[in-house]
Design a protein around this motif. Sequence first.
Motif, PDB file in Angstrom:
ATOM      1  N   ASP A 163      10.850   8.086   1.454  1.00 49.71           N
ATOM      2  CA  ASP A 163       9.791   8.919   0.919  1.00 49.71           C
ATOM      3  C   ASP A 163       9.819   8.762  -0.604  1.00 49.71           C
ATOM      4  O   ASP A 163      10.791   9.126  -1.248  1.00 49.71           O
ATOM      5  CB  ASP A 163      10.035  10.374   1.306  1.00 49.71           C
ATOM      6  CG  ASP A 163       8.961  11.326   0.794  1.00 49.71           C
ATOM      7  OD1 ASP A 163       8.303  11.007  -0.215  1.00 49.71           O
ATOM      8  OD2 ASP A 163       8.794  12.391   1.403  1.00 49.71           O
ATOM      9  N   VAL A 164       8.768   8.198  -1.163  1.00 52.07           N
ATOM     10  CA  VAL A 164       8.724   7.917  -2.611  1.00 52.07           C
ATOM     11  C   VAL A 164       7.689   8.780  -3.332  1.00 52.07           C
ATOM     12  O   VAL A 164       7.299   8.482  -4.455  1.00 52.07           O
ATOM     13  CB  VAL A 164       8.459   6.419  -2.888  1.00 52.07           C
ATOM     14  CG1 VAL A 164       9.606   5.558  -2.402  1.00 52.07           C
ATOM     15  CG2 VAL A 164       7.148   5.973  -2.283  1.00 52.07           C
ATOM     16  N   LYS A 165       7.278   9.868  -2.700  1.00 53.83           N
ATOM     17  CA  LYS A 165       6.236  10.719  -3.281  1.00 53.83           C
ATOM     18  C   LYS A 165       6.623  11.245  -4.659  1.00 53.83           C
ATOM     19  O   LYS A 165       5.820  11.205  -5.589  1.00 53.83           O
ATOM     20  CB  LYS A 165       5.936  11.888  -2.356  1.00 53.83           C
ATOM     21  CG  LYS A 165       4.821  12.784  -2.863  1.00 53.83           C
ATOM     22  CD  LYS A 165       4.522  13.882  -1.887  1.00 53.83           C
ATOM     23  CE  LYS A 165       3.348  14.708  -2.371  1.00 53.83           C
ATOM     24  NZ  LYS A 165       2.976  15.710  -1.373  1.00 53.83           N
ATOM     25  N   THR A 194       2.387   9.628   4.696  1.00 53.13           N
ATOM     26  CA  THR A 194       3.822   9.479   4.970  1.00 53.13           C
ATOM     27  C   THR A 194       4.662   9.416   3.702  1.00 53.13           C
ATOM     28  O   THR A 194       5.884   9.489   3.768  1.00 53.13           O
ATOM     29  CB  THR A 194       4.102   8.203   5.786  1.00 53.13           C
ATOM     30  OG1 THR A 194       3.722   7.056   5.010  1.00 53.13           O
ATOM     31  CG2 THR A 194       3.368   8.217   7.110  1.00 53.13           C
ATOM     32  N   SER A 195       4.006   9.250   2.564  1.00 54.29           N
ATOM     33  CA  SER A 195       4.680   9.115   1.254  1.00 54.29           C
ATOM     34  C   SER A 195       5.607   7.909   1.210  1.00 54.29           C
ATOM     35  O   SER A 195       6.644   7.917   0.561  1.00 54.29           O
ATOM     36  CB  SER A 195       5.466  10.390   0.910  1.00 54.29           C
ATOM     37  OG  SER A 195       4.629  11.505   0.892  1.00 54.29           O
ATOM     38  N   GLU A 255       0.847  -1.184   0.000  1.00 51.26           N
ATOM     39  CA  GLU A 255       0.000   0.000   0.000  1.00 51.26           C
ATOM     40  C   GLU A 255       0.889   1.242   0.000  1.00 51.26           C
ATOM     41  O   GLU A 255       1.938   1.263   0.636  1.00 51.26           O
ATOM     42  CB  GLU A 255      -0.857  -0.008   1.263  1.00 51.26           C
ATOM     43  CG  GLU A 255      -1.770   1.160   1.418  1.00 51.26           C
ATOM     44  CD  GLU A 255      -2.534   1.082   2.736  1.00 51.26           C
ATOM     45  OE1 GLU A 255      -2.694   2.142   3.354  1.00 51.26           O
ATOM     46  OE2 GLU A 255      -2.938  -0.014   3.131  1.00 51.26           O
ATOM     47  N   TYR A 256       0.488   2.272  -0.719  1.00 50.04           N
ATOM     48  CA  TYR A 256       1.172   3.556  -0.688  1.00 50.04           C
ATOM     49  C   TYR A 256       0.411   4.446   0.274  1.00 50.04           C
ATOM     50  O   TYR A 256      -0.794   4.640   0.137  1.00 50.04           O
ATOM     51  CB  TYR A 256       1.226   4.200  -2.073  1.00 50.04           C
ATOM     52  CG  TYR A 256       1.786   5.597  -2.042  1.00 50.04           C
ATOM     53  CD1 TYR A 256       3.146   5.807  -1.902  1.00 50.04           C
ATOM     54  CD2 TYR A 256       0.958   6.703  -2.137  1.00 50.04           C
ATOM     55  CE1 TYR A 256       3.667   7.090  -1.853  1.00 50.04           C
ATOM     56  CE2 TYR A 256       1.468   7.987  -2.092  1.00 50.04           C
ATOM     57  CZ  TYR A 256       2.822   8.178  -1.951  1.00 50.04           C
ATOM     58  OH  TYR A 256       3.330   9.450  -1.900  1.00 50.04           O
ATOM     59  N   ASN A 257       1.099   4.992   1.266  1.00 53.40           N
ATOM     60  CA  ASN A 257       0.481   5.848   2.271  1.00 53.40           C
ATOM     61  C   ASN A 257       0.703   7.303   1.878  1.00 53.40           C
ATOM     62  O   ASN A 257       1.830   7.785   1.905  1.00 53.40           O
ATOM     63  CB  ASN A 257       1.081   5.549   3.642  1.00 53.40           C
ATOM     64  CG  ASN A 257       0.420   6.326   4.746  1.00 53.40           C
ATOM     65  OD1 ASN A 257       0.230   7.530   4.646  1.00 53.40           O
ATOM     66  ND2 ASN A 257       0.079   5.626   5.813  1.00 53.40           N
ATOM     67  N   ASP A 258      -0.371   8.011   1.534  1.00 56.41           N
ATOM     68  CA  ASP A 258      -0.270   9.414   1.128  1.00 56.41           C
ATOM     69  C   ASP A 258       0.266  10.308   2.241  1.00 56.41           C
ATOM     70  O   ASP A 258       0.998  11.258   1.971  1.00 56.41           O
ATOM     71  CB  ASP A 258      -1.635   9.954   0.687  1.00 56.41           C
ATOM     72  CG  ASP A 258      -2.072   9.411  -0.653  1.00 56.41           C
ATOM     73  OD1 ASP A 258      -1.215   9.237  -1.536  1.00 56.41           O
ATOM     74  OD2 ASP A 258      -3.280   9.171  -0.824  1.00 56.41           O
TER      75      ASP A 258
END
Length: 75
Positions: A50-52, A23-24, A18-21
């Motif tokens: 952080d992969v945002k 925490t990025s 899951e990607y958490n918006d």
Amino acid sequence: MRRTYKRLSELVNSSGIEYNDATSRIVTSEEWWNRNIKENVIYKDFKDRDVKEIYIKYRQLFDDSYEADKYAITQ
């Protein structure tokens, strides 16, 4: 950049990911990370990072579903 985005996309599309918006970051269990990093060492680049920028901004550039034709120059 494209290669990095593709790798992250493969990772995010895996089950149990899951990607958490907020925490990025990629959210999954430590067990999942350990098992999958053994199979694909490249995944360790995304662990606890952080992969945002990659997930959001690169998607606009490289995602196959992005509507590139919408902005195409036609004659």
